[in-house]
Design an enzyme around this catalytic site. Sequence first.
Site, PDB file in Angstrom:
ATOM      1  N   GLN A  93       0.820  -1.210   0.000  1.00 58.14           N
ATOM      2  CA  GLN A  93       0.000   0.000   0.000  1.00 58.14           C
ATOM      3  C   GLN A  93       0.858   1.266   0.000  1.00 58.14           C
ATOM      4  OE1 GLN A  93      -2.755  -0.306   3.294  1.00 58.14           O
ATOM      5  NE2 GLN A  93      -3.565  -2.258   2.586  1.00 58.14           N
ATOM      6  N   HIS A 160      -1.196  -0.064   5.554  1.00 57.15           N
ATOM      7  CA  HIS A 160      -1.810   0.859   6.516  1.00 57.15           C
ATOM      8  C   HIS A 160      -0.933   2.060   6.861  1.00 57.15           C
ATOM      9  CE1 HIS A 160      -4.904  -2.271   8.203  1.00 57.15           C
ATOM     10  NE2 HIS A 160      -4.837  -2.279   6.876  1.00 57.15           N
ATOM     11  N   GLU A 252     -15.694   2.250   8.963  1.00 57.05           N
ATOM     12  CA  GLU A 252     -16.234   3.253   9.864  1.00 57.05           C
ATOM     13  C   GLU A 252     -16.246   4.644   9.251  1.00 57.05           C
ATOM     14  OE1 GLU A 252     -14.341   1.276  13.967  1.00 57.05           O
ATOM     15  OE2 GLU A 252     -13.955   3.376  13.463  1.00 57.05           O
ATOM     16  N   TYR A 262     -11.029   6.262  19.883  1.00 59.25           N
ATOM     17  CA  TYR A 262     -12.001   5.513  19.095  1.00 59.25           C
ATOM     18  C   TYR A 262     -11.859   3.996  19.249  1.00 59.25           C
ATOM     19  CZ  TYR A 262     -13.378  10.034  17.510  1.00 59.25           C
ATOM     20  OH  TYR A 262     -13.848  11.335  17.506  1.00 59.25           O
ATOM     21  N   TYR A 273      -9.327 -10.570  10.556  1.00 60.16           N
ATOM     22  CA  TYR A 273      -9.470 -11.398   9.362  1.00 60.16           C
ATOM     23  C   TYR A 273      -9.156 -12.866   9.620  1.00 60.16           C
ATOM     24  CZ  TYR A 273     -10.309  -7.344   6.438  1.00 60.16           C
ATOM     25  OH  TYR A 273     -10.873  -6.228   5.881  1.00 60.16           O
TER      26      TYR A 273
END
Length: 378
Positions: A93, A160, A252, A262, A273
Amino acid sequence: MTRTLALSIALALLPLGACAQTPDPAADAAVQADNWPFTATEVARFAAPWAMTFLPDGRALVTEKAGVLKLTDVANGQSRDVAGVPAVAFGGQGGLGDVITHPDFAGNRLVYLSYAEEGADDTRGAAVARARLVEGGNGPALEGLEVIWRQVPYTTGGGHYGHRLAFGPDGKLWISSSERQKFDPAQDMASNLGKIIRLNDDGSVPADNPFADQPSPANQVWSLGHRNALGLAFDGNGQLWEHEMGPKGGDELNRIVKGGNYGYPLVSNGDHYDGRVIPDHDTRPEFIAPTVTWRSVISPAGFIIYNGSAFPQWQGSGFIGGLSSKSLVRVSFDGETAREAERFAMGERIREVEQGPDGAIWLLQDGDAGRLLKLSPK
């Protein structure tokens, strides 16, 4: 766009060897195109685009993950490479990420970039840099590039990073710093992973941050307990909203409050997963629950809260790109609450959403030949 044209485009997007009867999101999108309140026009194509932003003159800067920044004339689809982009850690990513301009870009020509970079011992992390965009005989270039923020710590893996950027109505720079698939740093104030970051435009720390009296990097933090935050947008009241990819069944949308926690990875409305259960938010009321949870995930990417005149019926609505859902999701806000209002099947993974100077909505499709689409009212 007529249904015939839309279906032709959709069939052209089918994999080689697929037949027209094969269920495919592109074909679904073509069938629904008759009911879209917009037409979708292809303007250009890019190699794995990630983000875009408009300049005051109507041109756009577009990032490609491999490390290329494009200056694009959206009137004719022509692009030029911008020189001076920092080296990026491309893979997974990671790569070149977001791009935004300074609120006073017309005066200072400052551009902000986020990207993944190499660290020591096979580690990587996200960084944010700023530079002046100059144009001359040798083409557009970034000059005086300086890194003003980095994730702490750099770590292994290629996922991430988050690194979405936004300037708020307060003139501060906001950064989403995801938890790099390491879970626990999202609750660790000795790390700025899994946090929403608030800085001055030069990277210094504002004195009114909620943890400003704590050592760096805690003093950078505005909120914590986030997973993979890939969208930041302010509504017309100056309220920051954030969306993030949750674990399995737990995407979310959050209303961000000063100093808020949060809950990730201690709570989530999804599960890991590998099948391990994560307690839901309602088991730990000390953590802030999402305003919206998608248990059938949309894989959110890109985010605007629309304030243009081209689609007056959508003023104040949020628009989120869907990767796995291959959709454009419209969100309706009502004060501190929100809900999904409608969804448009686009047939391809949507990586980025932007609002243009004329109020049109612009989308970047994900992938090696990601299309830049302009959505205009019918």
